[in-house]
Design a protein around this motif. Structure first.
Motif, short mmCIF file in Angstrom:
data_model
loop_
_atom_site.label_atom_id
_atom_site.label_comp_id
_atom_site.label_asym_id
_atom_site.label_seq_id
_atom_site.Cartn_x
_atom_site.Cartn_y
_atom_site.Cartn_z
N ASP A 71 -11.34 8.38 -0.23
CA ASP A 71 -12.02 9.11 0.38
C ASP A 71 -13.79 8.03 0.52
O ASP A 71 -14.20 8.55 1.19
N GLU A 72 -12.98 7.24 -0.49
CA GLU A 72 -14.42 6.10 -0.47
C GLU A 72 -14.07 4.85 -0.16
O GLU A 72 -14.38 3.82 -0.39
N ASP A 73 -13.09 4.64 0.61
CA ASP A 73 -12.93 3.53 1.32
C ASP A 73 -12.75 2.40 -0.31
O ASP A 73 -13.02 1.05 0.09
N GLY A 74 -11.79 3.10 -0.73
CA GLY A 74 -11.01 1.86 -1.99
C GLY A 74 -10.51 0.52 -1.68
O GLY A 74 -10.35 -0.36 -2.39
N LEU A 75 -9.43 0.79 -1.00
CA LEU A 75 -9.13 -0.30 -0.80
C LEU A 75 -9.57 -1.74 -0.18
O LEU A 75 -9.53 -3.01 0.07
N VAL A 76 -10.95 -1.08 1.04
CA VAL A 76 -12.07 -1.51 1.46
C VAL A 76 -12.36 -3.07 0.19
O VAL A 76 -12.93 -4.25 0.92
N CYS A 127 -1.23 -1.58 -4.30
CA CYS A 127 -2.31 -0.24 -4.84
C CYS A 127 -1.82 1.59 -4.38
O CYS A 127 -1.43 1.09 -3.82
N GLY A 128 -1.72 2.20 -5.20
CA GLY A 128 -1.49 3.12 -5.81
C GLY A 128 -2.34 4.46 -6.11
O GLY A 128 -3.38 3.57 -6.67
N ASP A 129 -1.42 5.20 -6.11
CA ASP A 129 -2.47 6.77 -6.97
C ASP A 129 -0.76 7.17 -7.53
O ASP A 129 -2.13 8.27 -8.48
N GLY A 130 -0.29 7.56 -7.67
CA GLY A 130 0.97 8.62 -7.99
C GLY A 130 1.67 7.41 -9.19
O GLY A 130 1.79 6.62 -9.30
N PHE A 131 2.49 8.82 -9.70
CA PHE A 131 3.26 8.24 -10.68
C PHE A 131 4.55 7.17 -10.14
O PHE A 131 4.61 6.25 -10.78
N ASN A 132 4.73 7.80 -8.98
CA ASN A 132 5.60 6.63 -8.06
C ASN A 132 5.51 5.36 -7.76
O ASN A 132 5.93 4.35 -7.60
N ASP A 133 3.63 5.10 -7.55
CA ASP A 133 3.47 3.74 -7.79
C ASP A 133 3.51 2.78 -8.95
O ASP A 133 2.91 1.52 -9.16
N ILE A 134 3.17 3.33 -10.15
CA ILE A 134 3.69 2.51 -11.37
C ILE A 134 4.63 1.63 -11.68
O ILE A 134 3.77 0.55 -11.95
N SER A 135 5.74 1.85 -11.00
CA SER A 135 6.66 0.47 -11.63
C SER A 135 6.02 -0.82 -10.47
O SER A 135 5.97 -1.32 -10.69
N LEU A 179 1.10 -1.02 0.37
CA LEU A 179 0.05 -0.05 -0.27
C LEU A 179 0.64 1.43 -0.10
O LEU A 179 1.60 1.63 1.11
N ASP A 180 0.72 1.85 -1.23
CA ASP A 180 0.89 3.47 -1.29
C ASP A 180 0.21 4.28 0.46
O ASP A 180 -0.53 3.62 0.65
N ILE A 181 1.14 4.89 0.22
CA ILE A 181 0.76 6.16 1.95
C ILE A 181 -0.59 7.29 1.58
O ILE A 181 -1.65 6.33 1.58
N ASP A 182 -0.02 8.02 0.73
CA ASP A 182 -0.54 9.47 0.80
C ASP A 182 -1.50 9.27 -0.24
O ASP A 182 -0.47 8.99 -1.25
N GLY A 183 -2.93 9.30 -0.29
CA GLY A 183 -3.50 9.27 -1.32
C GLY A 183 -4.31 7.95 -1.74
O GLY A 183 -5.07 7.57 -2.44
N THR A 184 -3.84 6.77 -1.33
CA THR A 184 -4.20 5.31 -0.89
C THR A 184 -4.66 4.79 0.41
O THR A 184 -5.71 4.63 0.60
N LEU A 185 -3.75 4.74 1.29
CA LEU A 185 -3.69 3.90 2.58
C LEU A 185 -4.90 4.96 3.30
O LEU A 185 -5.12 5.03 4.28
N THR A 186 -4.20 6.24 3.68
CA THR A 186 -5.12 7.47 3.69
C THR A 186 -5.89 8.64 2.99
O THR A 186 -6.13 8.67 1.81
N ASN A 187 -6.79 8.86 3.65
CA ASN A 187 -7.90 9.85 2.85
C ASN A 187 -7.20 11.30 2.80
O ASN A 187 -6.21 11.94 2.84
N SER A 188 -8.33 12.32 2.94
CA SER A 188 -7.43 13.15 2.62
C SER A 188 -6.76 14.19 3.52
O SER A 188 -6.55 15.18 3.29
N ARG A 189 -7.53 13.70 4.50
CA ARG A 189 -7.23 14.11 5.91
C ARG A 189 -5.84 13.88 6.32
O ARG A 189 -5.65 14.15 7.65
N LYS A 190 -5.28 12.49 5.66
CA LYS A 190 -4.12 12.05 5.40
C LYS A 190 -4.05 10.74 7.13
O LYS A 190 -3.71 11.07 7.96
#
Length: 270
Positions: A255-260, A217-225, A8-19
């Protein structure tokens, strides 16, 4: 049971907009750990900036891992041992310092639980401090001070200047280090050929697992690999378009609990 590795990536993946980790996401991850699967947090953050989430998810108890600095270091949570590490050549520090000074950029690295800054912190360095819960130490002679192993440097610049500065840095240092942006204003200077996928592959070998076991699971460019590397690569609903293009599966937003959804459909149902 086919053991899975949930990465799991953290920011934008594990955590919501409030970190924050939402209660539903936390519950799903703890259920994953209790079923005997592994969880790895994989982030561009320095290791101390990941500790809050390590504690919240009880990774020390269940034997998780922290993959920090975009793969520059992997720590086993149960023992605190560094199981893999790559460092930058210190020979680039003097010219990198001059480049940052000439272009009015911020320049930082990390030591222990502190961010070491070459100059008075700009707004982006202060953001890095807040995100990671780490204090900033401004040093008078950055070139002389940084005489220890470092996993990365971070160059900061306004959004409108960063693409051109990234291009110049890659042109200047690309034969010795990796250069890329993790945020529009963060330019990462990393050891060559270090990314989340490369380090994850090294770690999985040490525990007797393969890429087919990994759900990344990720959301950013550094997660593509790592998304391309995984047996199942997942992009969050809030991911960059290029990340979604690289993924096997697109879930809900952070923010929609996509990881769940991912945990319920691909881990706990098996």
């Amino acid at each position: 049971m086919d053991e899975k590795v949930l990465v799991l990536d953290i920011d934008g993946t594990l955590t919501n907009s409030r970190k924050e980790i939402s209660p539903a996401t936390k519950r799903g991850i703890l259920n994953t750990l209790k079923r005997g699967h592994k969880v790895i947090l994989a982030s561009g953050r320095p290791t101390p900036g990941m500790r809050r989430y390590e504690r919240e998810l009880e990774l020390e108890k269940y034997g998780g891992y922290l993959l920090s600095f975009n793969g520059g270091r992997i720590v086993e949570c149960r023992t605190g041992e560094i199981v893999y590490q790559r460092t930058l050549p210190l020979t680039i520090i003097p010219s990198l310092y001059k480049f940052a000074g000439d272009n009015g950029c911020g320049l930082v690295t990390y030591f222990g639980d502190q961010i070491i800054s070459a100059f008075e912190p700009d707004e982006y360095v202060l953001l890095e401090s807040r995100i990671n819960g780490m204090s900033v130490k401004v040093v008078e002679n950055f070139k002389a001070y940084v005489d220890f192993d470092i996993n990365k440097c971070l160059v900061t610049a306004p959004v409108e200047k960063a693409p051109e500065l990234e291009r110049q840095l890659r042109e200047r240092y690309g034969d010795r280090v990796s250069v890329y942006r993790s945020e529009p204003f963060f330019i990462e200077i990393m050891p060559q050929n270090v990314d989340k996928a490369t380090s994850l592959d090294r770690m999985l070998m040490t525990v007797g697992l393969t890429r087919e076991n990994a759900i990344c699971c990720g959301d950013g460019f550094n997660d593509i690999s790592m998304i391309q590397y995984a047996g199942l690569g997942v992009a969050m609903g809030n991911a960059q378009p290029a990340v979604k293009d690289a993924a096997d599966y697109i879930t809900g937003t952070n923010d929609e609990d996509g990881l769940v959804t991912v945990i319920d459909d691909f881990i706990l149902t098996e």
